[in-house]
Enzyme design. Structure first.
Site, PDB file in Angstrom:
ATOM      1  N   GLU A 133      23.370  15.577   6.435  1.00  0.00           N
ATOM      2  CA  GLU A 133      23.253  14.452   5.498  1.00  0.00           C
ATOM      3  C   GLU A 133      22.409  13.325   6.088  1.00  0.00           C
ATOM      4  O   GLU A 133      21.612  12.707   5.375  1.00  0.00           O
ATOM      5  CB  GLU A 133      24.630  13.954   5.060  1.00  0.00           C
ATOM      6  CG  GLU A 133      25.453  14.979   4.290  1.00  0.00           C
ATOM      7  CD  GLU A 133      24.774  15.581   3.065  1.00  0.00           C
ATOM      8  OE1 GLU A 133      23.861  14.948   2.489  1.00  0.00           O
ATOM      9  OE2 GLU A 133      25.150  16.697   2.666  1.00  0.00           O
ATOM     10  N   CYS A 143      15.618  22.945   4.430  1.00  0.00           N
ATOM     11  CA  CYS A 143      14.704  23.746   5.243  1.00  0.00           C
ATOM     12  C   CYS A 143      14.928  25.234   4.960  1.00  0.00           C
ATOM     13  O   CYS A 143      16.078  25.673   4.846  1.00  0.00           O
ATOM     14  CB  CYS A 143      14.966  23.443   6.723  1.00  0.00           C
ATOM     15  SG  CYS A 143      13.914  24.351   7.861  1.00  0.00           S
ATOM     16  N   CYS A 170      11.508  20.649  11.499  1.00  0.00           N
ATOM     17  CA  CYS A 170      12.170  19.424  11.049  1.00  0.00           C
ATOM     18  C   CYS A 170      12.082  18.333  12.106  1.00  0.00           C
ATOM     19  O   CYS A 170      11.854  17.166  11.771  1.00  0.00           O
ATOM     20  CB  CYS A 170      13.629  19.712  10.665  1.00  0.00           C
ATOM     21  SG  CYS A 170      13.796  20.654   9.124  1.00  0.00           S
TER      22      CYS A 170
END
Length: 177
Positions: A133, A143, A170
């Site tokens: 989150e 992802c 990421c």
């Protein structure tokens, strides 16, 4: 000027060892100091008696409106059943590129699925949801990497298959690698 930090708020009882691990996970993945704050907010106004659950959108708005100016991001953890109107239940919710997110242990418990309690697994699941989150608050989307903590999770089994870390892609998006 005070150093900006991520604030981890917890409503209800959480084991200190679990909270400490969440703090360490956040600091490891986002490289930002974390402040832990116990809260006693009355969240009963977010309870929907027809669903017997708490409205995650309204709860998230409440958390967002109660963040301090020194909080770069705020993530609040709860022990209640969360929903959004289009889903039966959710594990967490965050404002994309926003300041706040929420997570709950309620649907992460094995007992919800007819299995025996497993505190270690419960804590690991919560840790993954919190890191996930927070990723949304920093602008990360879901992802496709099945091991990345930013992978979408509809079921607890999805959470169990992920690792407790951001993948290289990421991390690169956050310029953290």
């Amino acid at each position: 000027m005070a150093t900006q930090k991520i604030v981890l708020r917890y409503n209800g009882h959480f084991e200190q060892s679990c909270l400490d691990k969440i703090v360490a996970d956040i600091q490891r993945e986002y490289k930002i100091p974390v402040e832990l704050i116990e809260c006693h907010s009355d969240i009963s106004i977010f309870f929907d008696p027809a669903r017997r659950q708490y409205d995650a959108n309204k709860l998230l708005e409440f958390i967002d409106s109660n963040t301090g100016p020194y909080a770069l991001k705020t993530i609040a953890i709860f022990r209640v059943d969360l929903y959004i109107p289009i889903l039966t239940y959710i594990f967490g919710q965050a404002a994309y590129k926003g300041k706040s997110g929420i997570a709950s242990v309620y649907r992460l418990k094995n007992e919800q699925y007819g299995l025996k309690p497993d505190e270690k697994l419960l804590h690991e699941r919560l840790r993954k949801v919190v890191v996930h989150e927070l990723g949304h608050t920093f602008g990360l989307i879901h992802c496709p990497n099945p091991e990345c903590v930013m992978r979408s999770s509809t079921y607890v089994e999805d959470i169990d298959q992920k690792k407790l870390m951001l993948c290289r892609k990421c991390k690169n998006e956050l310029a953290l690698s």
